[in-house]
Design a protein around this motif. Structure first.
Motif, PDB file in Angstrom:
ATOM      1  N   GLY A  89      -1.706  26.832 -27.680  1.00 31.53           N
ATOM      2  CA  GLY A  89      -0.993  25.668 -28.195  1.00 31.53           C
ATOM      3  C   GLY A  89      -1.320  25.296 -29.622  1.00 31.53           C
ATOM      4  N   ALA A  90      -0.496  24.401 -30.151  1.00 32.22           N
ATOM      5  CA  ALA A  90      -0.591  23.985 -31.556  1.00 32.22           C
ATOM      6  C   ALA A  90      -1.899  23.265 -31.861  1.00 32.22           C
ATOM      7  CB  ALA A  90       0.601  23.101 -31.918  1.00 32.22           C
TER       8      ALA A  90
ATOM      9  N   ASP B 190       5.467  30.932 -27.819  1.00 31.74           N
ATOM     10  CA  ASP B 190       5.243  31.482 -26.476  1.00 31.74           C
ATOM     11  C   ASP B 190       5.883  32.858 -26.340  1.00 31.74           C
ATOM     12  OD1 ASP B 190       3.840  29.207 -25.743  1.00 31.74           O
ATOM     13  OD2 ASP B 190       5.512  28.316 -24.621  1.00 31.74           O
TER      14      ASP B 190
ATOM     15  N   ASN C 137       7.334  25.458 -29.812  1.00 36.12           N
ATOM     16  CA  ASN C 137       6.403  26.016 -28.827  1.00 36.12           C
ATOM     17  C   ASN C 137       6.994  27.229 -28.127  1.00 36.12           C
ATOM     18  OD1 ASN C 137       4.396  24.132 -29.335  1.00 36.12           O
ATOM     19  ND2 ASN C 137       5.151  22.716 -27.772  1.00 36.12           N
TER      20      ASN C 137
ATOM     21  N   TYR D 165       4.226  23.820 -36.349  1.00 35.90           N
ATOM     22  CA  TYR D 165       3.306  24.328 -35.332  1.00 35.90           C
ATOM     23  C   TYR D 165       1.881  24.303 -35.872  1.00 35.90           C
ATOM     24  CZ  TYR D 165       1.824  26.893 -31.236  1.00 35.90           C
ATOM     25  OH  TYR D 165       1.217  27.241 -30.063  1.00 35.90           O
TER      26      TYR D 165
END
Length: 195
Positions: free
Chosen positions: A105-106, A33, A29, A15
């Motif tokens: 997000g990554a 999350d 992900n 990640y």
């Protein structure tokens, strides 16, 4: 799982990969999350981090309180102390920023790493307390217990994230300490070693 790696493959579910330390936060992900969602559901984040620092100051490591000049206080007096309140507030803002970046997000991985490394460098200004492995472990355990009081599906992800955060802060802290020590003796860098 937290591991040092130079080359991460897609199958590793990297990640975040730190270009500084080589450490990777391995998570999917969906896992990130879930912890972002958990964090967003904490109604009183200040209260949670206040509880964390009270535990650190009063129960787990007296040196934290000594550093802030807040030893020998009752819990209620500690809660009213401006230095304590400021530190809790700064930590809450840090966690809010971290979780906000992760939720996007990554692709924000480098921003996360840079923020952690700045915090590590800032901690070199704390001269009245040493950041030993024991202190980092105490901090991690207290934080993990409060963020995930029940061992559930998010516990391993919280543990990996907190370990990654601590590692990057610690790595930056130690790197900066080494730089400060070497720059305090510039004449050593000028010496030529003759075989």
């Amino acid at each position: 799982m937290l591991k040092r790696c130079s080359k991460a493959s897609i199958s590793d579910n990297v990640y975040i990969l730190s270009s500084f330390s080589g450490r990777a936060l391995l998570a999917e992900n969906e896992e990130i999350d879930r912890i972002c969602e958990d964090y967003s559901k904490i109604a009183d984040k200040y209260g949670l981090f206040e509880k964390m620092f009270i535990q650190l100051f009063m129960d787990d490591d007296f040196e934290f309180a000594v550093h802030f000049g807040l030893e020998k206080l009752t819990v209620e007096t500690l809660r009213r102390e401006q230095k304590f309140r400021t530190h809790v507030g700064k930590f809450q803002r840090f966690m809010n920023s971290l979780m906000d970046m992760l939720s996007k997000g990554a692709q924000n991985g480098e921003q996360v790493v840079h923020m952690l490394r700045i915090i590590g460098r800032q901690h070199t200004n704390v001269r009245s307390m040493s950041f030993t492995a024991e202190k980092w472990l105490i901090f991690k355990n207290v934080m993990l217990t409060l963020l995930c009081p029940e061992i559930n599906i998010t516990y391993p992800t919280w543990s990996k994230l907190i370990s990654f955060v601590i590692y990057e802060i610690k790595d930056s802290y130690l790197e900066h300490v080494r730089q400060l020590r070497s720059s305090s003796c510039p004449q050593i860098a000028q010496l030529t070693i003759i075989p």
